[in-house]
Design an enzyme around this catalytic site. Structure first.
Site, PDB file in Angstrom:
ATOM      1  N   GLY A   1      12.639 -26.323  10.430  1.00 13.09           N
ATOM      2  CA  GLY A   1      13.849 -26.142  11.392  1.00 13.09           C
ATOM      3  C   GLY A   1      13.576 -25.057  12.262  1.00 13.09           C
TER       4      GLY A   1
ATOM      5  CG  HIS B   1      18.650 -19.091  11.873  1.00  9.23           C
ATOM      6  ND1 HIS B   1      18.169 -17.859  11.830  1.00  9.23           N
ATOM      7  CD2 HIS B   1      17.878 -20.010  11.164  1.00  9.23           C
ATOM      8  CE1 HIS B   1      17.082 -17.848  11.096  1.00  9.23           C
ATOM      9  NE2 HIS B   1      16.677 -19.251  10.701  1.00  9.23           N
TER      10      HIS B   1
ATOM     11  CD  GLN C   1      14.941 -19.183  13.721  1.00  7.30           C
ATOM     12  OE1 GLN C   1      15.257 -20.608  13.636  1.00  7.30           O
ATOM     13  NE2 GLN C   1      13.942 -18.885  12.801  1.00  7.30           N
TER      14      GLN C   1
ATOM     15  CB  CYS D   1      13.227 -17.706   7.654  1.00  2.51           C
ATOM     16  SG  CYS D   1      13.955 -17.664   9.275  1.00  2.51           S
ATOM     17  CG  LEU D   2       9.427 -20.633  11.385  1.00  2.00           C
ATOM     18  CD1 LEU D   2       9.535 -21.769  12.656  1.00  2.00           C
ATOM     19  CD2 LEU D   2       8.079 -20.606  10.868  1.00  2.00           C
TER      20      LEU D   2
ATOM     21  CG  HIS E   1      17.232 -21.879   6.611  1.00  2.00           C
ATOM     22  ND1 HIS E   1      16.647 -20.876   5.850  1.00  2.00           N
ATOM     23  CD2 HIS E   1      16.955 -21.292   7.997  1.00  2.00           C
ATOM     24  CE1 HIS E   1      15.908 -19.946   6.609  1.00  2.00           C
ATOM     25  NE2 HIS E   1      15.966 -20.265   7.760  1.00  2.00           N
ATOM     26  CD  GLU E   2      16.654 -23.897  10.653  1.00  7.75           C
ATOM     27  OE1 GLU E   2      16.969 -23.146  11.601  1.00  7.75           O
ATOM     28  OE2 GLU E   2      15.780 -24.080   9.773  1.00  7.75           O
TER      29      GLU E   2
HETATM   30 NI    NI Z   1      15.033 -19.781   9.642  1.00 13.21          NI
END
Ligand code: NI
Length: 172
Positions: free
Chosen positions: A45, A140, A50, A93-94, A136-137
């Site tokens: 995701g 953000h 991000q 997480c990226l 999670h997304e």
């Molecule tokens: Ni993330």
């Protein structure tokens, strides 16, 4: 085009995002670039903040390793949590450096409402892993990272590691 992923502790990741007002060429291009960036990372995701866009839009693909791809673009998503609490094991997480992972408590089910890239309304129940990915997304878009949902002790240990890591990086 693969986009640059912003990482913690960049303050822009803490901002709540604005709704997408119109699905135009810019948004369609962003969706394609976000999917490309997510698959290249690789990740399951990616949310617009991000990649430096402060808007309520995310992409995800909760397909398993051996399953065909299931790319999704969700615009202005809204979620309603339900079901039991479940432990999302070793969430990552990226945007969270050093490949840090931790267990996070999530809800098992989510009612998802959103708009897709063609402007169609989405209203569906997600269960299990896809429900965890969307939680999670969605976080953000509210300026929340999974490390905001771990214990204070774990968080302070992680923060001191990141500080050292950033120092080493700037010294290089
Ligand atoms: Ni993330």
């Amino acid at each position: 085009m693969i986009l640059n992923i912003i990482t913690y502790p960049d303050p822009s990741l803490k901002e709540a995002c604005e709704p997408v007002k119109e699905i135009n060429e810019d948004i369609r291009q962003l969706a394609a670039d976000m999917l490309e960036t997510m698959y290249a990372a690789p990740g399951v995701g990616l949310a617009a903040p991000q990649v430096g866009r402060n808007i309520r839009m995310l992409v995800m693909d909760p397909a398993g390793k051996d399953e065909p791809r299931q790319p999704r673009v969700l615009i202005n998503p809204q979620i309603e949590l339900s079901g039991e609490e479940v432990c999302s094991e070793k969430e990552g997480c990226l945007s969270v450096p050093m490949g840090y992972r931790a267990n996070v408590m999530r809800k098992k089910q989510v009612r998802l409402r959103a708009t897709d890239l063609e402007g169609n309304d989405i209203d569906e129940m997600l269960d299990g892993f896809p429900a965890i990915v969307i939680q999670h997304e969605y976080d953000h878009l509210e300026g929340v990272l999974f490390i905001d949902r771990i214990s204070r002790l774990r968080r302070s240990l992680y923060d001191s590691k990141v500080k050292k890591w950033l120092k080493r990086k700037s010294a290089d």
